[in-house]
Design a protein around this motif. Structure first.
Motif, PDB file in Angstrom:
ATOM      1  N   ILE A 155       0.942  -1.175   0.156  1.00 12.33           N
ATOM      2  CA  ILE A 155       0.112  -0.071   0.076  1.00 12.33           C
ATOM      3  C   ILE A 155       0.969   1.242  -0.061  1.00 12.33           C
ATOM      4  N   ARG A 156       2.126   1.082   0.760  1.00 10.60           N
ATOM      5  CA  ARG A 156       2.827   2.395   0.653  1.00 10.60           C
ATOM      6  C   ARG A 156       3.305   2.926  -0.623  1.00 10.60           C
ATOM      7  N   VAL A 157       3.845   2.028  -1.564  1.00  5.47           N
ATOM      8  CA  VAL A 157       4.403   2.519  -2.790  1.00  5.47           C
ATOM      9  C   VAL A 157       2.889   2.868  -3.693  1.00  5.47           C
ATOM     10  N   PHE A 158       1.889   1.903  -3.512  1.00  2.33           N
ATOM     11  CA  PHE A 158       0.767   2.173  -4.483  1.00  2.33           C
ATOM     12  C   PHE A 158      -0.113   3.588  -4.064  1.00  2.33           C
ATOM     13  N   ALA A 159      -0.168   3.849  -2.688  1.00  2.00           N
ATOM     14  CA  ALA A 159      -0.752   5.171  -2.502  1.00  2.00           C
ATOM     15  C   ALA A 159       0.012   6.422  -3.179  1.00  2.00           C
ATOM     16  N   ALA A 160       1.364   6.245  -2.733  1.00  2.00           N
ATOM     17  CA  ALA A 160       2.199   7.341  -3.309  1.00  2.00           C
ATOM     18  C   ALA A 160       2.162   7.439  -4.826  1.00  2.00           C
ATOM     19  N   MET A 161       2.118   6.271  -5.549  1.00  2.00           N
ATOM     20  CA  MET A 161       2.098   6.427  -7.088  1.00  2.00           C
ATOM     21  C   MET A 161       0.674   6.726  -7.565  1.00  2.00           C
ATOM     22  N   PHE A 162      -0.379   6.302  -6.800  1.00  2.00           N
ATOM     23  CA  PHE A 162      -1.691   6.721  -7.281  1.00  2.00           C
ATOM     24  C   PHE A 162      -1.986   8.088  -7.035  1.00  2.00           C
ATOM     25  N   ALA A 163      -1.655   8.556  -5.893  1.00  2.00           N
ATOM     26  CA  ALA A 163      -2.001   9.975  -5.403  1.00  2.00           C
ATOM     27  C   ALA A 163      -1.109  11.067  -6.557  1.00  2.00           C
ATOM     28  N   GLY A 164       0.246  10.605  -6.398  1.00  2.00           N
ATOM     29  CA  GLY A 164       1.137  11.701  -7.299  1.00  2.00           C
ATOM     30  C   GLY A 164       0.515  11.760  -8.715  1.00  2.00           C
ATOM     31  N   HIS A 165       0.298  10.549  -9.313  1.00  2.00           N
ATOM     32  CA  HIS A 165      -0.169  10.606 -10.768  1.00  2.00           C
ATOM     33  C   HIS A 165      -1.515  11.517 -10.796  1.00  2.00           C
ATOM     34  N   LEU A 166      -2.488  11.263  -9.767  1.00  2.00           N
ATOM     35  CA  LEU A 166      -3.619  11.868  -9.769  1.00  2.00           C
ATOM     36  C   LEU A 166      -3.653  13.339  -9.732  1.00  2.00           C
ATOM     37  N   ILE A 167      -2.528  13.964  -8.715  1.00  2.00           N
ATOM     38  CA  ILE A 167      -2.330  15.399  -8.630  1.00  2.00           C
ATOM     39  C   ILE A 167      -1.779  15.686 -10.046  1.00  2.00           C
ATOM     40  N   LEU A 168      -1.154  15.052 -10.850  1.00  2.00           N
ATOM     41  CA  LEU A 168      -0.526  15.624 -12.046  1.00  2.00           C
ATOM     42  C   LEU A 168      -1.755  15.668 -13.077  1.00  2.00           C
ATOM     43  N   LEU A 169      -2.580  14.520 -12.988  1.00  2.00           N
ATOM     44  CA  LEU A 169      -3.796  14.722 -13.743  1.00  2.00           C
ATOM     45  C   LEU A 169      -4.507  15.895 -13.571  1.00  2.00           C
ATOM     46  N   VAL A 170      -4.660  16.223 -12.373  1.00  2.00           N
ATOM     47  CA  VAL A 170      -5.587  17.423 -11.939  1.00  2.00           C
ATOM     48  C   VAL A 170      -4.999  18.670 -12.528  1.00  2.00           C
ATOM     49  N   PHE A 171      -3.809  19.115 -12.499  1.00  2.00           N
ATOM     50  CA  PHE A 171      -3.203  20.041 -12.910  1.00  2.00           C
ATOM     51  C   PHE A 171      -3.024  20.369 -14.357  1.00  2.00           C
ATOM     52  N   THR A 172      -2.755  19.106 -14.979  1.00  2.00           N
ATOM     53  CA  THR A 172      -2.571  19.113 -16.299  1.00  2.00           C
ATOM     54  C   THR A 172      -3.853  19.229 -17.165  1.00  2.00           C
TER      55      THR A 172
END
Length: 260
Positions: A184-201
């Motif tokens: 979950i540690r690595v999954f949550a970080a990758m999921f949240a980070g990619h989601l933030i990039l999608l929001v701004f882009t």
């Protein structure tokens, strides 16, 4: 998924979990599956090419490969498992680090732009099918099944009545929750980070192309944030690969330790 109204001309539908469910490319094969295979090819090609012509004075390519190896061997495996017992586990720890790193970095590579470990199944499979079998087998081989189980779930020096509560908790943690939390540690970080990039882009694209004239200049801020978050995400991707390998080595080290 709710709608965020930004202008009279239309609405902006913010990205969410649905954007991570990519359609099959062919025959049920999805983009994340392809990326997993691609990451293996990249890692193999990197080390094979770097070690093809070894020399005492290394080339830049050989130096890069040796640096990655030394980091996995000395800074992760040896530090966490111990100088006496770490050597058999170096290939595993190095593979975990490089495999996680490449699949994380895919999230900021143009065209690819998808971190494979943002799908929970991949890190969970590594934890459940690879890391924790090695973790438990290493402990059983060293101590024997009975002593290993006793060492793992019955810590010494505790009043006997407490064991009625503590032992089931230790069993649950050691054999069920530890691999899940590792994934979950690595999954949550990758999921949240990619989601933030999608929001701004996507938000910047919407403001530039769809929103009213008054909001178009705001798209510059959104795109600037997307660029800044990309650099931050790159740092997090490397850090999460390190943490994943570090914790994996730490679990193996605990299984081999004499004390609890």
């Amino acid at each position: 998924m709710g709608r965020l109204v930004l202008a009279e001309e239309g609405t902006f539908i913010p990205p969410g979990a649905k954007d991570f469910d990519l359609p099959a490319i062919f025959g049920g094969v999805t983009k994340p599956m392809v990326l997993i295979v691609l990451s293996i090819i990249i890692i193999l090609a990197f080390f094979l090419l770097a070690t093809r012509k070894l020399s005492v004075v290394p080339s830049k390519f050989q130096f890069a490969a040796e640096s990655v190896y030394d980091f996995g061997r000395n800074n992760i495996a040896r530090d966490q498992i111990g100088s006496k017992e770490f050597k058999p586990f170096v290939p595993l720890i190095l593979a975990l680090f490089t495999f996680t790193l490449v699949n994380n970095i895919f999230g900021i590579i143009p065209i690819i732009q998808f971190p494979t470990f943002s799908h929970i199944g991949f890190p969970l499979a590594l934890a459940v099918l690879v890391i924790f079998p090695v973790y438990h087998i290493a402990g059983i081989r060293k101590f024997g099944l009975g002593r290993y189980l006793k060492k793992s779930v019955i810590p010494p020096g505790i009043p006997k009545p407490v064991y009625l509560l503590l032992t089931p908790i230790e069993i649950f943690l050691k054999f069920f929750m530890d691999p899940i939390t590792l994934a979950i540690r690595v999954f949550a970080a990758m999921f949240a980070g990619h989601l933030i990039l999608l929001v701004f882009t996507l938000g910047g694209e919407y403001l530039l192309l769809e929103a009213g004239p008054a909001l178009k200049p705001v798209s510059i801020i959104s795109f600037a944030m997307a660029i800044a978050m990309t650099f931050l995400e790159a740092l997090i991707q490397v850090l999460q690969a390190y943490i994943f390998a570090l914790l994996s080595a730490g679990y193996i080290g605990m299984s081999l330790a004499e004390d609890h």
